[in-house]
Design a protein around this motif. Structure first.
Motif, mmCIF file in Angstrom:
data_model
loop_
_atom_site.group_PDB
_atom_site.id
_atom_site.type_symbol
_atom_site.label_atom_id
_atom_site.label_comp_id
_atom_site.label_asym_id
_atom_site.label_seq_id
_atom_site.Cartn_x
_atom_site.Cartn_y
_atom_site.Cartn_z
ATOM 1 N N ALA A 75 0.725 -1.457 -0.209
ATOM 2 C CA ALA A 75 0.082 -0.091 -0.241
ATOM 3 C C ALA A 75 1.105 0.969 0.202
ATOM 4 O O ALA A 75 1.734 1.159 0.250
ATOM 5 C CB ALA A 75 -1.175 -0.262 0.775
ATOM 6 N N ASP A 76 -0.007 2.260 -0.370
ATOM 7 C CA ASP A 76 0.710 3.514 0.423
ATOM 8 C C ASP A 76 1.859 3.760 0.631
ATOM 9 O O ASP A 76 2.024 3.505 2.258
ATOM 10 C CB ASP A 76 -0.179 4.539 0.058
ATOM 11 N N GLY A 77 2.930 3.894 1.047
ATOM 12 C CA GLY A 77 4.720 4.758 1.650
ATOM 13 C C GLY A 77 4.359 5.259 2.841
ATOM 14 O O GLY A 77 4.416 5.647 3.678
ATOM 15 N N GLY A 78 2.990 6.160 2.429
ATOM 16 C CA GLY A 78 2.502 7.054 3.094
ATOM 17 C C GLY A 78 2.170 6.972 4.464
ATOM 18 O O GLY A 78 1.746 7.452 6.189
ATOM 19 N N VAL A 79 1.520 5.012 4.955
ATOM 20 C CA VAL A 79 0.601 4.164 5.778
ATOM 21 C C VAL A 79 1.837 4.397 6.587
ATOM 22 O O VAL A 79 1.843 4.297 7.847
ATOM 23 C CB VAL A 79 0.385 3.174 5.358
ATOM 24 N N TYR A 80 2.995 3.962 6.259
ATOM 25 C CA TYR A 80 3.851 4.329 7.490
ATOM 26 C C TYR A 80 4.755 5.264 7.638
ATOM 27 O O TYR A 80 5.461 5.345 8.888
ATOM 28 C CB TYR A 80 4.879 2.954 6.816
ATOM 29 N N ASP A 81 5.130 6.093 6.331
ATOM 30 C CA ASP A 81 5.603 6.773 6.755
ATOM 31 C C ASP A 81 6.084 8.623 5.612
ATOM 32 O O ASP A 81 7.299 7.848 4.772
ATOM 33 C CB ASP A 81 7.779 6.237 6.716
ATOM 34 N N ASN A 82 5.859 9.183 5.236
ATOM 35 C CA ASN A 82 4.740 10.085 4.614
ATOM 36 C C ASN A 82 5.915 10.651 4.179
ATOM 37 O O ASN A 82 5.114 11.930 4.050
ATOM 38 C CB ASN A 82 3.477 10.642 4.702
ATOM 39 N N LEU A 83 7.331 11.321 5.280
ATOM 40 C CA LEU A 83 7.943 12.044 4.535
ATOM 41 C C LEU A 83 9.160 11.479 3.737
ATOM 42 O O LEU A 83 10.530 11.746 3.310
ATOM 43 C CB LEU A 83 8.182 12.842 5.439
ATOM 44 N N GLY A 84 9.119 10.083 4.366
ATOM 45 C CA GLY A 84 9.869 9.557 3.329
ATOM 46 C C GLY A 84 11.699 9.503 4.039
ATOM 47 O O GLY A 84 12.657 9.298 3.870
ATOM 48 N N LEU A 85 11.425 9.113 5.257
ATOM 49 C CA LEU A 85 12.322 9.866 5.696
ATOM 50 C C LEU A 85 13.283 8.434 6.242
ATOM 51 O O LEU A 85 14.797 8.988 6.658
ATOM 52 C CB LEU A 85 12.422 10.455 7.425
ATOM 53 N N LEU A 137 -7.683 8.234 8.126
ATOM 54 C CA LEU A 137 -6.068 7.808 7.408
ATOM 55 C C LEU A 137 -5.736 9.577 7.285
ATOM 56 O O LEU A 137 -5.031 9.468 7.761
ATOM 57 C CB LEU A 137 -6.732 7.182 5.966
ATOM 58 N N ASP A 138 -6.310 10.457 7.273
ATOM 59 C CA ASP A 138 -6.441 11.766 7.329
ATOM 60 C C ASP A 138 -5.664 11.801 8.983
ATOM 61 O O ASP A 138 -4.395 12.695 9.069
ATOM 62 C CB ASP A 138 -7.357 12.881 7.272
ATOM 63 N N VAL A 139 -6.475 11.614 9.583
ATOM 64 C CA VAL A 139 -5.593 12.025 11.379
ATOM 65 C C VAL A 139 -4.713 11.093 11.525
ATOM 66 O O VAL A 139 -4.041 11.725 11.811
ATOM 67 C CB VAL A 139 -7.305 11.402 12.316
ATOM 68 N N ILE A 140 -4.746 9.673 10.903
ATOM 69 C CA ILE A 140 -3.193 9.625 11.308
ATOM 70 C C ILE A 140 -2.491 9.940 10.191
ATOM 71 O O ILE A 140 -1.214 9.978 10.912
ATOM 72 C CB ILE A 140 -3.231 7.587 10.661
ATOM 73 N N ASP A 141 -2.633 10.229 9.621
ATOM 74 C CA ASP A 141 -1.678 11.114 8.220
ATOM 75 C C ASP A 141 -0.613 12.454 9.010
ATOM 76 O O ASP A 141 0.518 12.662 9.444
ATOM 77 C CB ASP A 141 -2.235 11.092 6.952
ATOM 78 N N ASN A 142 -2.067 13.214 9.103
ATOM 79 C CA ASN A 142 -1.648 14.631 9.667
ATOM 80 C C ASN A 142 -1.072 13.841 10.986
ATOM 81 O O ASN A 142 0.074 15.104 11.647
ATOM 82 C CB ASN A 142 -2.837 14.955 10.580
ATOM 83 N N GLN A 143 -1.430 12.949 11.473
ATOM 84 C CA GLN A 143 -0.313 13.247 13.303
ATOM 85 C C GLN A 143 1.146 12.220 12.851
ATOM 86 O O GLN A 143 1.654 13.138 13.651
ATOM 87 C CB GLN A 143 -1.289 12.375 14.172
ATOM 88 N N VAL A 144 0.901 11.718 12.332
ATOM 89 C CA VAL A 144 2.448 10.583 12.071
ATOM 90 C C VAL A 144 3.178 12.348 10.808
ATOM 91 O O VAL A 144 4.478 11.817 11.468
ATOM 92 C CB VAL A 144 2.073 9.666 11.203
#
Length: 367
Positions: A215-225, A262-269
């Protein structure tokens, strides 16, 4: 990302966030300014997620055409700009999802991969440049960790890595941008040979190595750090992630509620990773800079920054996180904004010797 992380090497990395076409076009502005400043050629690694991976792949396939001069500046950036703008004019998400419903046995991610082939041709991971090292990030739903696609290998630290993969680059992009629940997952059949032995592989079973469900890489790390933080001393972070505002009416149906969750999770991470990286810059643990589509350019305190009214830039951050076509005006405003805020962050925090730009890439549009 902690104080216990090993000391990084003297490498320079660029991280490209997710955020659909909005992020892809914002990152194109970043590319244009880094190239003009001579910093694009200095990159050792480019780590990308979702919309950032679309932009990174376009840059990778055009890399050999850029013709860098002695000053480290590409003489022509048109091959990259044209590819990204062409894909930015094609709607993929809804079309792929509907096609998948109509065609048994084909997923939305598979259909999206066909669209990316129009942008990238038949390139495989082995066609990526040797330098910089491009890493496209996805999330392995089976192992629950980041799955990496690059020239040297693909895989994750739990299931294992496959050396010198010949996976089509379009499939890697589709996996990185497989936003749930509409475009995920991408099911990737894995070869039985070519695995690299690693003591961290606690899931190296035949069942786990038969297929990767991505799935989308942003599920784990949406900045690719993650792929760069422990290895590179200088980290540049371009964040095209959108703005999640409050909602007085939260829908109860499974699809819209899932998107909101998913938006809430993404925003927090994203907020936590941004905070940790900025604190590391301030503490001197890393060099580099963060800039985002929601940044107020005035915070860089440059008297010669390009004019970017906060109300206008915030409006761009509210554009939907979609793989849906943007018209020329929105494309060019997003490119201009990525260019301007990258310039301000670079000159304020990384390289004060860089000359101020003469103007926007698309001066008639502004922000």
């Amino acid at each position: 990302m902690s104080s216990d992380d090993p000391a990084p090497q003297d490498g320079v990395a660029l991280c490209l966030s997710g955020g659909g076409y909005r992020a892809m076009l914002f990152h194109l502005g970043t590319f244009l300014r880094l190239n003009e400043a001579g910093w694009l050629k200095r990159l050792d690694r480019i780590s990308s997620v979702s919309g950032g991976s679309i932009a990174a792949a376009a840059l990778a396939v055009a890399w050999a055409e850029l013709d860098f001069g002695a000053d480290g500046v590409a003489r022509s950036f048109d091959p990259v700009t044209k590819r990204i703008r062409r894909i930015g004019g094609i709607s993929i998400d809804v079309k792929s999802a509907l096609s998948a419903l109509a065609i048994p046995g084909e997923s939305a991610a598979d259909r999206a991969a066909r669209h990316y082939t129009q942008l990238l041709g038949d390139s495989t991971l082995q066609d990526l440049p040797a330098t910089p090292d491009f890493i496209l990030c996805s999330t392995n739903l089976g192992s629950g960790v980041l799955w990496r696609f690059c020239r040297a290998y693909m895989g994750d630290y739990r299931v294992g890595r496959i050396a010198s993969p010949r996976t089509p680059l379009a499939h890697a992009v589709a996996a990185s941008a497989a936003f749930p629940p509409v475009l995920s997952p991408l099911r990737l059949k894995l070869p039985s040979e070519g695995w690299i032995a690693d003591p961290t592989n606690d899931l190296d079973t035949p069942a786990m190595r038969r297929e990767a469900v991505l799935a989308d890489g942003g599920v784990y790390d949406n900045l690719g750090l993650q792929p760069v933080w422990n290895d590179c001393r200088t980290v540049l972070i371009s964040d095209g992630g959108g703005s999640m505002g409050p909602s007085a009416r939260v829908h109860g149906d499974w699809l819209r509620q899932t998107v909101r969750v998913l938006d809430v999770i993404d925003n927090q991470v994203r907020a936590l990773r941004k905070q940790e990286s900025v604190q590391a810059f301030i503490a001197g643990e890393r060099e580099g800079a963060y800039w985002g589509i929601r940044t107020d350019i005035a915070k860089y305190r440059l008297t010669d920054a390009l004019p970017c009214p906060s109300a206008r830039t915030l409006a761009l951050s509210h554009l939907p996180t979609r793989l849906s076509a943007f018209d020329d005006e929105r494309q060019e405003r997003l490119i201009n904004w990525g260019y301007a805020v990258c310039d301000a962050a670079l000159r304020a925090h990384v390289d004060p010797a860089v000359h101020a730009p003469a103007g926007f890439p698309f001066p008639a549009r502004g922000i």
